[in-house]
Design an enzyme around this catalytic site. Structure first.
Site, PDB file in Angstrom:
ATOM      1  N   SER A  13      -9.555   0.695   6.995  1.00 41.25           N
ATOM      2  CA  SER A  13      -9.300   0.878   5.569  1.00 41.25           C
ATOM      3  C   SER A  13      -7.942   0.298   5.173  1.00 41.25           C
ATOM      4  O   SER A  13      -7.380   0.656   4.154  1.00 41.25           O
ATOM      5  CB  SER A  13      -9.404   2.359   5.185  1.00 41.25           C
ATOM      6  OG  SER A  13      -8.471   3.096   5.912  1.00 41.25           O
ATOM      7  N   LEU A  15      -3.902  -0.624   4.963  1.00 43.28           N
ATOM      8  CA  LEU A  15      -2.713   0.246   4.962  1.00 43.28           C
ATOM      9  C   LEU A  15      -2.869   1.239   3.821  1.00 43.28           C
ATOM     10  O   LEU A  15      -2.195   1.141   2.810  1.00 43.28           O
ATOM     11  CB  LEU A  15      -1.450  -0.578   4.739  1.00 43.28           C
ATOM     12  CG  LEU A  15      -0.734  -1.132   5.972  1.00 43.28           C
ATOM     13  CD1 LEU A  15       0.599  -1.736   5.577  1.00 43.28           C
ATOM     14  CD2 LEU A  15      -0.530  -0.048   7.021  1.00 43.28           C
ATOM     15  N   HIS A  16      -3.791   2.174   3.966  1.00 43.95           N
ATOM     16  CA  HIS A  16      -4.094   3.037   2.843  1.00 43.95           C
ATOM     17  C   HIS A  16      -3.671   4.475   3.034  1.00 43.95           C
ATOM     18  O   HIS A  16      -2.787   4.946   2.355  1.00 43.95           O
ATOM     19  CB  HIS A  16      -5.582   2.973   2.519  1.00 43.95           C
ATOM     20  CG  HIS A  16      -5.908   1.805   1.645  1.00 43.95           C
ATOM     21  ND1 HIS A  16      -7.171   1.287   1.529  1.00 43.95           N
ATOM     22  CD2 HIS A  16      -5.129   1.064   0.860  1.00 43.95           C
ATOM     23  CE1 HIS A  16      -7.128   0.252   0.702  1.00 43.95           C
ATOM     24  NE2 HIS A  16      -5.911   0.098   0.281  1.00 43.95           N
ATOM     25  N   ALA A  17      -4.270   5.140   3.970  1.00 42.53           N
ATOM     26  CA  ALA A  17      -3.989   6.566   4.065  1.00 42.53           C
ATOM     27  C   ALA A  17      -3.025   6.828   5.210  1.00 42.53           C
ATOM     28  O   ALA A  17      -1.824   6.592   5.099  1.00 42.53           O
ATOM     29  CB  ALA A  17      -5.297   7.318   4.230  1.00 42.53           C
ATOM     30  N   LEU A  55       1.680   1.480  -0.416  1.00 39.42           N
ATOM     31  CA  LEU A  55       0.314   1.654  -0.937  1.00 39.42           C
ATOM     32  C   LEU A  55       0.044   0.649  -2.043  1.00 39.42           C
ATOM     33  O   LEU A  55      -1.043   0.091  -2.154  1.00 39.42           O
ATOM     34  CB  LEU A  55       0.125   3.076  -1.479  1.00 39.42           C
ATOM     35  CG  LEU A  55       0.048   4.205  -0.456  1.00 39.42           C
ATOM     36  CD1 LEU A  55       0.057   5.551  -1.160  1.00 39.42           C
ATOM     37  CD2 LEU A  55      -1.195   4.074   0.402  1.00 39.42           C
TER      38      LEU A  55
END
Lengths: 96, 515
Positions: A13, A15-17, A55
């Protein structure tokens, strides 16, 4: 001292969560000023020690980023970030 | 409290909540709270707030403004994951502002239904276990954090209730001594009268005491005719619920979630990740049918630059888009094949809105181009199928069946197109009769034509998820039924308690019912 590295983010996913949080925590451990750009999407550089900034780069899986550090421990900072990204940013089993 | 004191207090609170969630095994939520703790100390956020304080604003207003601006920046990026992070930033900003002002949230101290604008992640996590009986939100969507959390806790959640706005204007705290909420129907009653309370109590007891039937293995009629029961899903997150419900596979994986609500089309890599996740979960023995994007028409897709249409249901949508923008579908087919290769399964691709054999020619050309452009070693085995939802496809079923690997009947659209009645127009609701002999005869003709070519027939419309409808379809000879995962248990039970002979007799009678 200045140092820089280009890295491909392979986390499913991006560099999201959680990977973004680990990335920022790693960068925050150094005195050097560290910035990061998303070369795949183009746009301004962000402070690598800001989770909101990182983000906001919208780094998706397969995107190329450029990390630049400036300061006494710049080289150590870049080494640590390269190692983190190469190791899958805490998602080793799923990366690649 | 000063801004500095409040941010450090917020970090301490968030870390403590994360710690508690982790000790309860709620790892995913703990990670969200840890990210929030990092946001509370974010240099960008704090600098923004500091600048406003120096310009004369109060610290509380400054942090709210700064977090709102940061959240809005993230929301401008078309990515659903980032939208969730934007909610996290607002959540953090509100927490710091509350600390500055010395406000405490009125959290429930007895089992309660939360009625609110939205229930932010960190606040939900602070409510002690067992005290949250239900969630009713003015805002939010079925995919908002609060709704997902409520589902994972098994409590009812209703979102998007407009009528609550006035109730909430009164401020925070208990709004009523009693309230009742039905997650199934979306009913919410504030301060019900005594006799109403009795009625709700009875309804609630009934719902709890009658266990929902569960599908535990392959389903067959009493005389041994097998019927595959699959799930319809619209997002990768639903895969798990579908597997838990016992789905034999996915008969319809709608891919629109990747294409709608964004400014640019999804990249091939992004699609591969989404498909691969679902294909891997279901594995080799539970096929997943991915439907090509059914966009255009009434669904607004800014990056396609489509002109508004007078008659969107009869317009340029789904496979019809491929004439002018073939790349969209070529990329999607390539992504599905790469995902299938990575997951070690066959790619099952289904095209919506096919009306002619020329549409099949076009699909084959798209698949051919996608195959040629695949990286070496990614050439998966592929089965191409079509939706039968346009009346011409019913009449062409013999020719279509000779060209494709499977067909799936979309009863909702087929009904709308057979009766030429817009199914979104409430004044035409009387035409939406999926069990009308006209529709059933069309289904029977499709079964006949498809079986003549030796291919299987699935139904993925709402009719398949209704136990009585499922019986009718099985009686007509349909091989596979695909439905929302909640219907799987009840439909499995309805089919395994009768014989095929009984089903066929009942279906024949329904075909000839006076109309």
């Amino acid at each position: 001292v200045a140092a820089t590295a280009r890295l491909i983010i392979r986390n499913p996913s991006g560099l999201h969560a959680r990977p973004a949080a680990l990335f920022v925590r790693t960068a925050a451990g150094f005195a050097a000023e560290i910035t990061v750009r998303n070369l795949t999407r183009a746009g301004a550089a962000a402070d690598a020690k800001s989770i909101i900034g990182v983000l906001g780069l919208g780094v998706g899986s397969g995107n190329l980023i450029e990390v630049s550090a400036n300061g006494p421990d710049a080289e150590r900072a870049i080494d640590a970030i390269v190692e983190l990204v190469d190791g899958g940013i805490g998602e080793a089993a799923e990366a690649g | 409290m000063s801004l500095d004191e409040a941010t450090h207090a917020a970090v301490a609170q968030l870390d403590a909540i994360a710690e508690r969630l982790r000790s309860l095994g709620r790892e995913g939520e703990a990670a969200i709270l840890e990210a929030q703790s990092l946001m509370a100390l974010d240099p960008m956020l704090l600098q923004g707030a500091q600048d406003e304080i120096e310009a004369g604003r109060s610290p509380g207003d400054a942090i709210r403004d700064a977090s709102e601006r940061a959240a809005a920046t993230l929301e401008a990026i078309p990515d659903p994951v980032l939208a969730a992070r934007a909610a996290d930033i607002r959540d953090v900003g509100s927490r710091i502002a509350r600390l500055i002002a010395g406000h405490r949230l009125a959290l429930p101290d007895r089992p309660s239904i939360a009625i609110c604008q939205d229930l932010p992640p960190s606040v939900t996590a602070e409510i002690p276990e067992g005290l949250l009986l239900g969630v009713a939100l003015v805002g939010g969507s079925a995919t908002s954090h609060a709704a997902i959390l409520a589902r994972s806790l098994g409590i009812p959640a209703v979102v998007g209730i407009d009528g609550l706005t006035r109730l909430l204007a009164a401020g925070q705290g208990p709004v009523a001594a009693t309230a009742a909420l039905d997650g199934g129907t979306g009913d919410l009653v504030i301060d019900p009268a005594d006799d109403e309370i009795d009625w709700w109590a009875e309804r609630s007891a009934q719902a709890e005491s009658s266990p929902r039937p569960i599908k535990t293995g392959p389903v067959a009629t009493l005389d041994g005719r097998p019927i595959a029961i699959l799930a319809n899903i619209g997002r990768p997150e639903e895969a798990r619920a579908a597997l838990d419900a016992g789905a034999d596979g996915v008969g319809l994986f709608r891919s629109e979630f990747l294409f709608l609500g964004r400014l640019r089309p999804p990249t091939e890599d992004e699609q591969v990740v989404a498909y691969r996740d679902v294909l891997e979960r279901f594995g080799r023995h539970r096929p997943v049918v991915i439907r090509l994007a059914d966009i255009g028409g009434d669904k607004d897709v800014p990056y396609l630059g489509l002109p508004a249409e007078d008659n969107p249901f009869l317009g340029v949508r789904a496979v019809r888009l491929a004439v002018d923008s073939p790349d969209l579908l070529v990329v999607q087919v390539r992504a599905i094949m790469r995902a299938a290769t990575a997951a070690g399964v066959t790619a099952n691709i289904m095209a919506p809105m096919v009306a002619t054999l020329e549409d099949v020619d076009l699909l084959e050309a798209i698949v051919g181009q996608a195959r040629r452009e695949l990286p070496a070693g990614a050439d998966a085995r592929l089965r191409l199928g079509v939706m039968i939802e346009v009346p011409s496809a019913v009449l062409l079923i013999r020719e279509l069946a000779a060209r494709v690997a499977f067909v799936s009947i979309g009863t909702n659209d087929l009904t709308q197109y057979l009766f030429a009645a817009d199914r979104t127009n409430a004044r035409l609701a009387r035409y939406q009769q999926a069990t009308h002999p006209a529709v059933l005869r069309a289904i029977a003709a499709v079964v006949d034509g498809a079986h003549g070519s030796g291919i299987q027939v699935a139904v993925c419309g709402e009719l398949a998820g209704d136990p009585a409808g499922a019986r009718l379809l099985a009686g007509l000879g349909v091989d596979e039924l695909s439905m929302g995962y909640r219907s799987i248990g009840p439909v499995a039970e309805a089919l395994s308690t009768v014989t095929m002979g009984e089903l066929a007799t009942a279906a024949r009678a329904a075909l000839d019912e006076p109309c």
